[in-house]
Design a protein around this motif. Structure first.
Motif, mmCIF file in Angstrom:
data_model
loop_
_atom_site.group_PDB
_atom_site.id
_atom_site.type_symbol
_atom_site.label_atom_id
_atom_site.label_comp_id
_atom_site.label_asym_id
_atom_site.label_seq_id
_atom_site.Cartn_x
_atom_site.Cartn_y
_atom_site.Cartn_z
ATOM 1 N N GLN A 47 0.849 -0.951 -0.036
ATOM 2 C CA GLN A 47 0.056 -0.016 -0.106
ATOM 3 C C GLN A 47 0.807 1.126 0.163
ATOM 4 O OE1 GLN A 47 -0.304 -2.570 2.358
ATOM 5 N NE2 GLN A 47 -1.128 -1.983 4.019
ATOM 6 N N THR A 48 2.221 1.051 0.529
ATOM 7 C CA THR A 48 2.971 2.311 0.470
ATOM 8 C C THR A 48 3.260 2.637 -0.897
ATOM 9 O OG1 THR A 48 3.865 1.819 2.493
ATOM 10 C CG2 THR A 48 5.076 3.235 1.069
ATOM 11 N N PHE A 49 3.657 1.672 -1.899
ATOM 12 C CA PHE A 49 3.975 1.807 -3.104
ATOM 13 C C PHE A 49 2.826 2.496 -3.911
ATOM 14 C CE2 PHE A 49 7.247 -0.898 -1.506
ATOM 15 C CZ PHE A 49 8.427 -0.906 -2.763
ATOM 16 N N PHE A 50 1.555 2.066 -3.508
ATOM 17 C CA PHE A 50 0.625 2.275 -4.592
ATOM 18 C C PHE A 50 -0.269 3.605 -4.120
ATOM 19 C CE2 PHE A 50 0.330 -2.136 -5.854
ATOM 20 C CZ PHE A 50 0.439 -1.925 -6.899
ATOM 21 N N GLY A 51 0.240 4.049 -2.727
ATOM 22 C CA GLY A 51 -0.211 5.337 -1.994
ATOM 23 C C GLY A 51 -1.875 5.132 -1.639
ATOM 24 N N GLN A 52 -1.768 3.711 -1.068
ATOM 25 C CA GLN A 52 -3.271 3.542 -0.571
ATOM 26 C C GLN A 52 -3.268 3.047 0.818
ATOM 27 O OE1 GLN A 52 -4.224 2.066 -5.101
ATOM 28 N NE2 GLN A 52 -5.675 1.687 -3.472
ATOM 29 N N THR A 53 -4.572 2.542 1.247
ATOM 30 C CA THR A 53 -4.639 2.028 2.721
ATOM 31 C C THR A 53 -5.275 0.514 2.428
ATOM 32 O OG1 THR A 53 -6.474 3.004 3.026
ATOM 33 C CG2 THR A 53 -4.337 3.890 3.900
ATOM 34 N N VAL A 54 -5.146 -0.417 3.238
ATOM 35 C CA VAL A 54 -5.625 -1.559 3.476
ATOM 36 C C VAL A 54 -6.445 -1.633 4.703
ATOM 37 C CG1 VAL A 54 -5.419 -4.011 3.668
ATOM 38 C CG2 VAL A 54 -4.074 -2.777 2.048
ATOM 39 N N PRO A 55 -8.047 -1.740 4.810
ATOM 40 C CA PRO A 55 -8.492 -1.746 6.080
ATOM 41 C C PRO A 55 -8.474 -2.881 6.665
ATOM 42 C CG PRO A 55 -10.217 -1.994 4.159
ATOM 43 C CD PRO A 55 -8.600 -1.813 3.691
ATOM 44 N N PRO A 56 -8.716 -3.019 7.995
ATOM 45 C CA PRO A 56 -8.605 -4.151 8.921
ATOM 46 C C PRO A 56 -9.363 -5.568 8.440
ATOM 47 C CG PRO A 56 -8.845 -2.317 10.159
ATOM 48 C CD PRO A 56 -9.103 -1.974 8.783
ATOM 49 N N LYS A 57 -10.512 -5.108 7.648
ATOM 50 C CA LYS A 57 -11.469 -6.089 7.410
ATOM 51 C C LYS A 57 -10.923 -6.963 5.915
ATOM 52 C CE LYS A 57 -13.793 -6.555 10.884
ATOM 53 N NZ LYS A 57 -13.832 -7.645 11.876
ATOM 54 N N LYS A 58 -9.915 -6.223 5.302
ATOM 55 C CA LYS A 58 -9.437 -6.862 4.099
ATOM 56 C C LYS A 58 -7.920 -7.274 4.543
ATOM 57 C CE LYS A 58 -11.956 -4.875 0.320
ATOM 58 N NZ LYS A 58 -11.530 -4.233 -1.030
ATOM 59 N N GLY A 59 -7.352 -7.674 3.291
ATOM 60 C CA GLY A 59 -5.886 -7.786 3.607
ATOM 61 C C GLY A 59 -5.609 -9.419 3.736
ATOM 62 N N LEU A 60 -4.217 -9.696 3.964
ATOM 63 C CA LEU A 60 -3.610 -10.970 3.800
ATOM 64 C C LEU A 60 -4.175 -11.816 4.859
ATOM 65 C CD1 LEU A 60 -1.481 -12.648 2.694
ATOM 66 C CD2 LEU A 60 0.245 -11.700 4.358
ATOM 67 N N TYR A 93 -1.890 -2.680 11.050
ATOM 68 C CA TYR A 93 -2.060 -4.100 11.773
ATOM 69 C C TYR A 93 -1.729 -4.260 13.266
ATOM 70 C CZ TYR A 93 0.669 -8.672 12.414
ATOM 71 O OH TYR A 93 1.061 -9.583 13.013
ATOM 72 N N SER A 94 -2.117 -4.987 13.822
ATOM 73 C CA SER A 94 -1.844 -5.109 15.209
ATOM 74 C C SER A 94 -1.847 -6.762 15.776
ATOM 75 C CB SER A 94 -2.624 -4.343 16.279
ATOM 76 O OG SER A 94 -4.058 -4.720 15.910
ATOM 77 N N GLY A 95 -1.373 -7.118 16.600
ATOM 78 C CA GLY A 95 -1.084 -8.418 17.033
ATOM 79 C C GLY A 95 -0.096 -9.149 16.539
ATOM 80 N N LEU A 96 -0.183 -10.522 16.784
ATOM 81 C CA LEU A 96 0.860 -11.542 16.187
ATOM 82 C C LEU A 96 0.247 -12.540 15.415
ATOM 83 C CD1 LEU A 96 2.590 -11.777 19.611
ATOM 84 C CD2 LEU A 96 3.316 -10.587 17.738
ATOM 85 N N LEU A 97 -0.624 -12.132 14.437
ATOM 86 C CA LEU A 97 -1.002 -13.162 13.325
ATOM 87 C C LEU A 97 0.102 -13.876 12.662
ATOM 88 C CD1 LEU A 97 -4.104 -11.051 12.393
ATOM 89 C CD2 LEU A 97 -4.082 -13.006 13.862
ATOM 90 N N SER A 98 1.126 -13.065 12.367
ATOM 91 C CA SER A 98 2.184 -13.616 11.403
ATOM 92 C C SER A 98 2.666 -14.999 12.175
ATOM 93 C CB SER A 98 3.163 -12.870 11.326
ATOM 94 O OG SER A 98 3.874 -12.546 12.572
ATOM 95 N N ASP A 99 2.654 -15.260 13.501
ATOM 96 C CA ASP A 99 3.254 -16.392 14.087
ATOM 97 C C ASP A 99 2.117 -17.750 13.881
ATOM 98 O OD1 ASP A 99 5.379 -15.077 14.964
ATOM 99 O OD2 ASP A 99 4.400 -14.585 16.913
ATOM 100 N N THR A 100 0.914 -17.673 13.491
ATOM 101 C CA THR A 100 0.095 -18.520 13.345
ATOM 102 C C THR A 100 -0.167 -18.960 11.873
ATOM 103 O OG1 THR A 100 -1.744 -16.969 13.167
ATOM 104 C CG2 THR A 100 -1.139 -17.469 15.516
ATOM 105 N N VAL A 101 0.376 -18.349 11.019
ATOM 106 C CA VAL A 101 0.327 -18.637 9.505
ATOM 107 C C VAL A 101 0.703 -19.971 9.297
ATOM 108 C CG1 VAL A 101 0.546 -18.082 7.055
ATOM 109 C CG2 VAL A 101 -0.062 -16.297 8.739
ATOM 110 N N THR A 102 0.014 -21.078 8.676
ATOM 111 C CA THR A 102 0.706 -22.304 8.389
ATOM 112 C C THR A 102 0.854 -22.553 6.844
ATOM 113 O OG1 THR A 102 -1.464 -23.409 8.234
ATOM 114 C CG2 THR A 102 -0.760 -23.220 10.353
#
Length: 244
Positions: A47-60, A93-102
């Motif tokens: 989103q930095t590269f595109f000058g936009q934002t990603v809301p919490p209910k969307k995204g990876l 982004y907040s939290g530790l969701l990255s640790d749970t990705v399989t």
């Protein structure tokens, strides 16, 4: 799977995200529906590269959730092109969701998304233990491996040699050389690695400035960006055919 899957790989500071973003832009101008995925699990950089934002209910992380039936809805539309959509960690982004990705979640997501887009580009990680990156490299039809000449780049490529062999990546790799800005001799790097480079990209002095301002290089028409864009057009033409 319905789409061509392309992985963009390289060591740290190799320019892989810049290349992934701008290749996606070039392909989207050929009337190809393009999905661009960041494997960065801690920071939403696309989103930095595109000058936009990603809301919490969307995204990876929403796309990785098994309960989500329509993964394509988790992508954000790029304002510069109606044919380009990107998936990144949410801006706030907040939290530790990255640790749970399989690996299973990453494979399910990529298989689902491949049915939505004509071309899927995965901006992978230099670290081999990233699940989205690892699955993206495994599923990819082509792996564009970027090299910014340096001792560190050579050491990274030596370090991942076992990983390349285990995933049978060598036959899928297309090596791309980024012109150094005077910090390291290009000929020395070619000799050190013994690799054949299919494409060479020019050094863009203003790249960081433009990217932080949300301006993809492909859409900025100064001389050096035009040279960068011409190489991308060659690559995009081989992938998607047609004319921009």
């Amino acid at each position: 799977m319905g789409s061509k899957i392309l992985a963009v790989w390289g060591g740290k500071h190799s320019g892989k995200t810049t290349f992934a973003v701008n290749l996606a832009c070039a392909l989207s101008k050929r009337n190809v529906l393009v999905g661009l995925i960041s494997s960065n699990l801690t920071y939403g950089e696309l989103q930095t590269f595109f000058g936009q934002t990603v809301p919490p209910k969307k995204g990876l992380f929403e796309a990785l959730g098994a309960e989500n039936p329509n993964t394509g809805e988790m992508f954000t539309a790029c304002g510069e092109s109606k044919n380009l959509f990107f998936l990144s960690a949410p801006t706030r982004y907040s939290g530790l969701l990255s640790d749970t990705v399989t690996l299973e979640e990453a494979e399910r997501m990529l298989n689902a998304v491949s049915l939505v887009f004509d071309v899927l580009i995965v901006d992978t990680s230099a670290e081999v233990n990233n699940p989205v990156s690892g699955v993206g490299l495994w599923l990819a039809d082509t792996v564009f491996t970027l090299h910014r000449p340096s001792i560190a780049a050579q050491m990274w490529y030596i370090a991942v040699s076992d990983f390349i062999r285990e995933l049978h990546l060598e036959e899928k790799q297309t090596h791309i050389l980024l012109s150094p800005n005077g910090e390291f001799d290009e000929k020395t790097y070619r000799h050190m690695t013994g690799l054949a480079f299919a494409y060479e990209l020019p050094h863009i002095r203003r790249a960081a400035e433009l990217e932080n301002a949300g301006t993809p290089l492909y859409f900025f028409r100064d001389r050096s960006c035009k040279r960068y864009g011409k190489v991308l057009e060659q690559i995009a033409g081989r992938i998607g055919g047609g004319k921009p």
